[in-house]
Scaffold this active site. Structure first.
Site, PDB file in Angstrom:
ATOM      1  N   LYS A  99       0.830  -1.207   0.000  1.00  0.00           N
ATOM      2  CA  LYS A  99       0.000   0.000   0.000  1.00  0.00           C
ATOM      3  C   LYS A  99       0.875   1.272   0.000  1.00  0.00           C
ATOM      4  O   LYS A  99       2.073   1.198   0.286  1.00  0.00           O
ATOM      5  CB  LYS A  99      -0.934  -0.031   1.212  1.00  0.00           C
ATOM      6  CG  LYS A  99      -1.951  -1.190   1.147  1.00  0.00           C
ATOM      7  CD  LYS A  99      -2.941  -1.108   2.302  1.00  0.00           C
ATOM      8  CE  LYS A  99      -3.971  -2.230   2.223  1.00  0.00           C
ATOM      9  NZ  LYS A  99      -4.963  -2.143   3.325  1.00  0.00           N
ATOM     10  N   TYR A 137     -12.341  -2.153  -4.411  1.00  0.00           N
ATOM     11  CA  TYR A 137     -12.894  -2.365  -3.064  1.00  0.00           C
ATOM     12  C   TYR A 137     -14.421  -2.360  -3.058  1.00  0.00           C
ATOM     13  O   TYR A 137     -15.045  -2.079  -2.035  1.00  0.00           O
ATOM     14  CB  TYR A 137     -12.357  -1.293  -2.104  1.00  0.00           C
ATOM     15  CG  TYR A 137     -10.929  -1.542  -1.683  1.00  0.00           C
ATOM     16  CD1 TYR A 137     -10.600  -2.651  -0.892  1.00  0.00           C
ATOM     17  CD2 TYR A 137      -9.907  -0.695  -2.073  1.00  0.00           C
ATOM     18  CE1 TYR A 137      -9.291  -2.891  -0.499  1.00  0.00           C
ATOM     19  CE2 TYR A 137      -8.588  -0.926  -1.690  1.00  0.00           C
ATOM     20  CZ  TYR A 137      -8.295  -2.034  -0.898  1.00  0.00           C
ATOM     21  OH  TYR A 137      -6.990  -2.268  -0.513  1.00  0.00           O
ATOM     22  N   ASN A 203      -2.002  -0.021   6.785  1.00  0.00           N
ATOM     23  CA  ASN A 203      -1.482  -1.264   7.378  1.00  0.00           C
ATOM     24  C   ASN A 203      -0.530  -1.995   6.426  1.00  0.00           C
ATOM     25  O   ASN A 203      -0.453  -3.209   6.421  1.00  0.00           O
ATOM     26  CB  ASN A 203      -2.636  -2.157   7.842  1.00  0.00           C
ATOM     27  CG  ASN A 203      -3.559  -2.537   6.694  1.00  0.00           C
ATOM     28  OD1 ASN A 203      -3.327  -2.146   5.550  1.00  0.00           O
ATOM     29  ND2 ASN A 203      -4.601  -3.303   6.983  1.00  0.00           N
ATOM     30  N   HIS A 206      -1.868  -5.702   1.542  1.00  0.00           N
ATOM     31  CA  HIS A 206      -3.177  -6.351   1.384  1.00  0.00           C
ATOM     32  C   HIS A 206      -2.963  -7.776   0.874  1.00  0.00           C
ATOM     33  O   HIS A 206      -2.010  -8.038   0.147  1.00  0.00           O
ATOM     34  CB  HIS A 206      -4.006  -5.553   0.351  1.00  0.00           C
ATOM     35  CG  HIS A 206      -5.170  -6.306  -0.224  1.00  0.00           C
ATOM     36  ND1 HIS A 206      -6.428  -6.274   0.342  1.00  0.00           N
ATOM     37  CD2 HIS A 206      -5.274  -7.119  -1.318  1.00  0.00           C
ATOM     38  CE1 HIS A 206      -7.243  -7.030  -0.386  1.00  0.00           C
ATOM     39  NE2 HIS A 206      -6.579  -7.547  -1.391  1.00  0.00           N
ATOM     40  N   GLU A 217      -8.988 -10.574  -8.014  1.00  0.00           N
ATOM     41  CA  GLU A 217      -8.087  -9.441  -7.766  1.00  0.00           C
ATOM     42  C   GLU A 217      -6.852  -9.486  -8.669  1.00  0.00           C
ATOM     43  O   GLU A 217      -6.365  -8.455  -9.120  1.00  0.00           O
ATOM     44  CB  GLU A 217      -7.703  -9.409  -6.280  1.00  0.00           C
ATOM     45  CG  GLU A 217      -8.909  -9.105  -5.388  1.00  0.00           C
ATOM     46  CD  GLU A 217      -8.568  -9.076  -3.906  1.00  0.00           C
ATOM     47  OE1 GLU A 217      -7.416  -9.403  -3.539  1.00  0.00           O
ATOM     48  OE2 GLU A 217      -9.457  -8.712  -3.110  1.00  0.00           O
TER      49      GLU A 217
END
Length: 376
Positions: A99, A137, A203, A206, A217
């Site tokens: 990310k 998302y 975080n 993913h 994905e």
């Protein structure tokens, strides 16, 4: 099964001279790492059993492209039930995303992925548009955190990777740790989110939550159809080209080399994995033909497996980065310039870890070759 463990795969090789796809049975003997090839169409031995140190058991999975004596073979099927049972059952693909908050740490994260036994088979740095992030998302659309998540995911570049490994979906999520980085630090201190994440949104990385999500994905970032997926981040300004060579990629050095480049204060503005065909390698190395004695060996190395191309960005990029790579011969580099990339990671004049642009006027052209021409 005989007393000797061996795997059999159906492998395809594109023969450029005959413009034909050729099929072989590829035998791999685990005891001594030897290989044997049988020509399916002509019913004859193509390669007698020969010891071949460059190929490892970990490289043998469907969909992988491997090199056997400079031939790029695509593993398209299992050759027998035993191989299918032993090798096939546990291998999975999943999506690993670095990310925006952790792209600066991508070297360490890639290193962690490789050290944990995964193979990275695709990689691309992209900058998502708002629409792409919302599509990706989509399932979270009704959740209160949706807007914050989308805003965060478009706030900077991300690195998408296809990783393959035993039960990759669950083992990658385990390596990631709990979604909230603070909880990860107390419950799973060695996890990626514990080490590199900040909170529940920032975080670090993913991972797909199921085999079905992984397929969807991966298709989003690396479409199997003619679509391109999100576009790469190369901007072709104040830049130079670096290629992490196939031998270094297969030795698991990608993360370490990326780390070293970032630690030396270079900005990596684009990164992508490519598998070169011979014709592409010839085109790319054209300036060395008839000039460098090792030209044909350089071609063989560049086509011998996946390589990783980088756009390195800064004001005086070509000269400063070439200095940082060091002399082409790692032995000389170790004596004269021990802090350079090739001194650290190179093995020989051909397997010298990285290619970098030699002439400043070629820098943008080389970056364009990978990120514009090959990426199309």
């Amino acid at each position: 099964m005989s007393e000797e463990d061996r795997y059999v795969f159906i492998a395809e090789w594109y023969d450029p001279n005959a413009a034909l796809q050729r099929r072989y049975q590829l035998f791999f003997y685990t005891k001594d790492g030897s290989v044997e090839m049988y020509d399916v169409k002509n019913h004859r031995v193509f390669l007698r059993r020969t010891k071949y140190d460059e190929l490892h058991k970990e490289d043998l999975f469907l969909g992988n492209k491997i090199n056997v004596f400079s031939r790029q073979l695509h593993l398209v099927d299992y050759g027998d039930q035993y191989t299918s049972r032993k090798v096939g059952s546990k291998k999975e693909k999943t999506l690993a995303l670095i990310k925006p908050d952790a792209v600066i740490k991508m070297g360490s994260i890639i290193e962690t992925i490789l050290d944990s036994g995964f193979t990275i088979t695709k990689m691309k740095m992209v900058l998502l548009s708002r629409k792409e992030a919302m599509d990706f998302y989509n399932e979270h659309q009704s959740k209160p955190f949706f807007n914050d998540l989308v805003n965060f995911m478009i706030s900077g570049p991300i690195v998408a990777m296809e990783v393959i490994g035993d039960e990759a979906v669950s083992s990658w999520r385990k390596l990631l740790g709990p979604t909230n980085s603070s909880i990860a630090r107390s419950e799973s201190p060695e996890s990626i989110r514990a080490k590199f994440g900040t909170d529940g949104t920032k975080n670090a990385a993913h991972g797909s939550d199921s085999i079905a999500s992984a397929a969807r994905e991966l298709e989003f970032f690396f479409p199997s159809s003619g679509d391109r997926g999100p576009k790469n981040t190369a901007n072709f300004k104040d830049c130079t080209c670096c290629i992490i060579k196939p031998h270094a990629v297969s030795e698991g050095l990608t993360g370490k080399i990326v780390n070293a480049i970032l630690d030396a204060d270079f900005k990596i503005s684009a990164i992508q994995m490519f598998t070169m065909e011979k014709a592409n390698a010839e085109e790319f190395y054209e300036v060395y033909k008839g000039v460098v004695a090792e030209y044909s060996d350089m071609l063989v190395e560049l086509c011998s497996g996946p390589c990783v191309a980088l756009e390195i960005q800064e004001a005086n990029a070509p000269k400063r980065f070439r200095d940082y790579c060091g002399p082409t011969d790692p032995e000389i580099a170790r004596h004269l310039r021990p802090k350079t990339l090739r001194a650290h990671f190179g093995k020989s004049k051909i397997k010298n870890a990285v290619h970098c642009t030699d002439l400043p006027e070629d820098a943008v052209l080389e970056v364009q070759y990978f990120f514009k021409i090959l990426d199309n």
